[in-house]
Enzyme design. Structure first.
Site, PDB file in Angstrom:
ATOM      1  N   HIS A 176     -36.837  31.104  17.242  1.00 38.30           N
ATOM      2  CA  HIS A 176     -36.834  29.663  16.956  1.00 38.30           C
ATOM      3  C   HIS A 176     -37.744  29.358  15.748  1.00 38.30           C
ATOM      4  CE1 HIS A 176     -36.059  29.313  21.515  1.00 38.30           C
ATOM      5  NE2 HIS A 176     -34.966  28.850  20.955  1.00 38.30           N
TER       6      HIS A 176
ATOM      7  N   LYS B 296     -30.743  24.223  36.453  1.00 37.75           N
ATOM      8  CA  LYS B 296     -31.565  25.106  35.638  1.00 37.75           C
ATOM      9  C   LYS B 296     -33.010  24.629  35.758  1.00 37.75           C
ATOM     10  CE  LYS B 296     -31.322  27.364  31.092  1.00 37.75           C
ATOM     11  NZ  LYS B 296     -30.902  27.247  29.698  1.00 37.75           N
TER      12      LYS B 296
ATOM     13  N   ARG C  24     -26.939  33.077  16.473  1.00 39.87           N
ATOM     14  CA  ARG C  24     -27.503  34.423  16.493  1.00 39.87           C
ATOM     15  C   ARG C  24     -26.427  35.487  16.454  1.00 39.87           C
ATOM     16  NH1 ARG C  24     -30.333  33.692  21.935  1.00 39.87           N
ATOM     17  NH2 ARG C  24     -28.424  32.457  22.076  1.00 39.87           N
TER      18      ARG C  24
ATOM     19  N   SER D  65     -34.889  32.914  25.208  1.00 41.25           N
ATOM     20  CA  SER D  65     -36.051  32.508  26.003  1.00 41.25           C
ATOM     21  C   SER D  65     -35.997  33.120  27.395  1.00 41.25           C
ATOM     22  CB  SER D  65     -36.107  30.987  26.104  1.00 41.25           C
ATOM     23  OG  SER D  65     -36.243  30.436  24.819  1.00 41.25           O
TER      24      SER D  65
HETATM   25  N1  COA Z   1     -33.982  32.382  18.525  1.00 40.09           N
HETATM   26  C1  COA Z   1     -34.126  32.763  19.786  1.00 40.09           C
HETATM   27  N2  COA Z   1     -33.430  32.217  20.803  1.00 40.09           N
HETATM   28  C2  COA Z   1     -32.569  31.257  20.508  1.00 40.09           C
HETATM   29  C3  COA Z   1     -32.364  30.808  19.200  1.00 40.09           C
HETATM   30  C4  COA Z   1     -33.130  31.431  18.174  1.00 40.09           C
HETATM   31  N3  COA Z   1     -33.008  31.070  16.896  1.00 40.09           N
HETATM   32  N4  COA Z   1     -31.427  29.843  19.231  1.00 40.09           N
HETATM   33  C5  COA Z   1     -31.068  29.686  20.510  1.00 40.09           C
HETATM   34  N5  COA Z   1     -31.753  30.539  21.288  1.00 40.09           N
HETATM   35  C6  COA Z   1     -31.611  30.732  22.724  1.00 40.09           C
HETATM   36  C7  COA Z   1     -32.521  29.871  23.526  1.00 40.09           C
HETATM   37  O1  COA Z   1     -33.780  30.508  23.706  1.00 40.09           O
HETATM   38  C8  COA Z   1     -31.783  29.744  24.830  1.00 40.09           C
HETATM   39  O2  COA Z   1     -32.002  30.896  25.596  1.00 40.09           O
HETATM   40  P1  COA Z   1     -31.938  30.893  27.186  1.00 40.09           P
HETATM   41  O3  COA Z   1     -30.613  30.329  27.570  1.00 40.09           O
HETATM   42  O4  COA Z   1     -32.106  32.317  27.472  1.00 40.09           O
HETATM   43  O5  COA Z   1     -33.078  30.032  27.636  1.00 40.09           O
HETATM   44  C9  COA Z   1     -30.324  29.770  24.429  1.00 40.09           C
HETATM   45  O6  COA Z   1     -30.304  30.347  23.144  1.00 40.09           O
HETATM   46  C10 COA Z   1     -29.697  28.418  24.386  1.00 40.09           C
HETATM   47  O7  COA Z   1     -30.433  27.614  23.509  1.00 40.09           O
HETATM   48  P2  COA Z   1     -30.818  26.085  23.703  1.00 40.09           P
HETATM   49  O8  COA Z   1     -30.572  25.491  22.387  1.00 40.09           O
HETATM   50  O9  COA Z   1     -32.164  25.894  24.253  1.00 40.09           O
HETATM   51  O10 COA Z   1     -29.903  25.632  24.855  1.00 40.09           O
HETATM   52  P3  COA Z   1     -28.589  24.938  24.845  1.00 40.09           P
HETATM   53  O11 COA Z   1     -27.582  25.548  23.922  1.00 40.09           O
HETATM   54  O12 COA Z   1     -28.204  24.865  26.257  1.00 40.09           O
HETATM   55  O13 COA Z   1     -29.102  23.515  24.262  1.00 40.09           O
HETATM   56  C11 COA Z   1     -28.929  21.244  23.762  1.00 40.09           C
HETATM   57  C12 COA Z   1     -28.317  22.600  24.005  1.00 40.09           C
HETATM   58  C13 COA Z   1     -30.293  21.001  24.342  1.00 40.09           C
HETATM   59  C14 COA Z   1     -28.978  21.027  22.279  1.00 40.09           C
HETATM   60  C15 COA Z   1     -27.878  20.369  24.421  1.00 40.09           C
HETATM   61  O14 COA Z   1     -27.800  20.684  25.784  1.00 40.09           O
HETATM   62  C16 COA Z   1     -28.153  18.892  24.278  1.00 40.09           C
HETATM   63  O15 COA Z   1     -27.904  18.325  23.250  1.00 40.09           O
HETATM   64  N6  COA Z   1     -28.667  18.272  25.365  1.00 40.09           N
HETATM   65  C17 COA Z   1     -28.973  16.850  25.409  1.00 40.09           C
HETATM   66  C18 COA Z   1     -27.923  16.092  26.200  1.00 40.09           C
HETATM   67  C19 COA Z   1     -26.688  15.868  25.376  1.00 40.09           C
HETATM   68  O16 COA Z   1     -26.690  15.176  24.385  1.00 40.09           O
HETATM   69  N7  COA Z   1     -25.585  16.453  25.834  1.00 40.09           N
HETATM   70  C20 COA Z   1     -24.323  16.362  25.135  1.00 40.09           C
HETATM   71  C21 COA Z   1     -24.253  17.378  24.038  1.00 40.09           C
HETATM   72  S1  COA Z   1     -22.818  17.193  23.034  1.00 40.09           S
END
Ligand code: COA
Length: 162
Positions: free
Chosen positions: A18, A44, A93, A131
Site C-alpha cells: 500500500h 469480515k 497487483r 493484509s
Molecule cells: N499492496 C498490498 N496489498 C494490497 C494492495 C497493495 N498495493 N492493494 C490491495 N491489497 C490487498 C489488501 O491488503 C486486501 O487484502 P486482504 O483481503 O487480504 O485484507 C485486499 O487486497 C483487498 O483490498 P481492499 O482495498 O482493502 O479491499 P476491498 O477490495 O474489499 O476494498 C473498498 C474495497 C473498501 C474500496 C470498497 O469495499 C468500498 O468502496 N467500500 C465502501 C462502500 C461502498 O462504497 N461500496 C460500493 C462500492 S462500488
C-alpha cells in the site's frame, strides 16, 4: 486546477505494498486522500478498529506532505463527492485483482459519473502481499518486517501473538 485523488481500502493493516502505491501516487496528484473504510458487514471482522487503522496509516505515511488519511463509513462515492476528488485510485497487483476492480470501477462510474478510476501497480516485490496473509504470518509468529512498517509490525505483535 489541482487534482485530488482518493485511494480507498480497508488497510487492515497498511502494508509496504500500500505504501509503495501511495508514494507513487503522491508524485502524480496534487493531493492524495487515503480513505480507510469501515467494515460494512459483520462477516469480515477487523483486526484493527477503524481509528487504529487510520492511526497506523497516518504514522506510516507521515513523510508525504500531500497525503492525508481519513476514515469513511458509508458509500465511497459519497466520500469522493465530499472531498471534491476527480480520481479514485486503486492498485492492481495481479490479473486476479482485475475482475473485482472492474466491477468496482464500473459501479462507481454509475454513482459518481465525473470521477475516473485509475490504477497503479505496486513494485513487483509487493505483488503477492495482502493484509490477511501478513496477519496470518504475524499471528503464527513469523517475521513480517519485510512486508510492513516497524510500527505496524509492533501493533501486529501486540494484537495477534498468542
Ligand atoms: N499492496 C498490498 N496489498 C494490497 C494492495 C497493495 N498495493 N492493494 C490491495 N491489497 C490487498 C489488501 O491488503 C486486501 O487484502 P486482504 O483481503 O487480504 O485484507 C485486499 O487486497 C483487498 O483490498 P481492499 O482495498 O482493502 O479491499 P476491498 O477490495 O474489499 O476494498 C473498498 C474495497 C473498501 C474500496 C470498497 O469495499 C468500498 O468502496 N467500500 C465502501 C462502500 C461502498 O462504497 N461500496 C460500493 C462500492 S462500488
Amino acid at each position: 486546477m489541482s487534482v485530488v485523488a482518493v485511494y480507498p481500502g480497508t488497510f487492515d493493516p497498511i502494508t509496504n505494498g500500500h505504501s509503495d502505491l501511495v508514494e507513487r501516487a503522491a508524485k502524480l496528484f496534487d493531493h492524495l486522500i487515503v480513505a480507510v473504510a469501515g467494515y460494512p458487514s459483520a462477516s469480515k471482522q477487523p483486526t484493527f478498529t477503524l481509528s487504529e487503522r487510520v492511526g497506523l496509516c497516518g504514522e506510516v505515511l507521515s513523510h508525504l506532505p500531500n497525503v492525508e488519511v481519513h476514515p469513511f463509513e458509508n458509500l465511497l462515492a459519497e466520500f469522493v463527492n465530499r472531498c471534491e476528488a476527480q480520481v479514485i485510485l486503486r492498485g492492481l497487483r495481479a490479473v486476479s485483482d482485475f475482475e473485482h476492480e472492474f466491477q468496482l470501477a464500473s459501479m462507481n462510474r454509475q454513482l459518481v459519473p465525473g470521477v475516473e478510476t485509475m490504477f497503479l501497480t505496486p513494485a513487483e516485490q509487493y505483488a503477492y502481499i495482502s493484509s490477511s496473509l501478513v496477519r496470518e504470518v504475524a499471528a503464527l509468529g513469523g517475521d513480517v518486517s519485510r512486508f510492513v512498517h516497524p510500527r505496524v509490525q509492533a501493533a501486529l505483535a501486540e494484537r495477534l501473538r498468542r
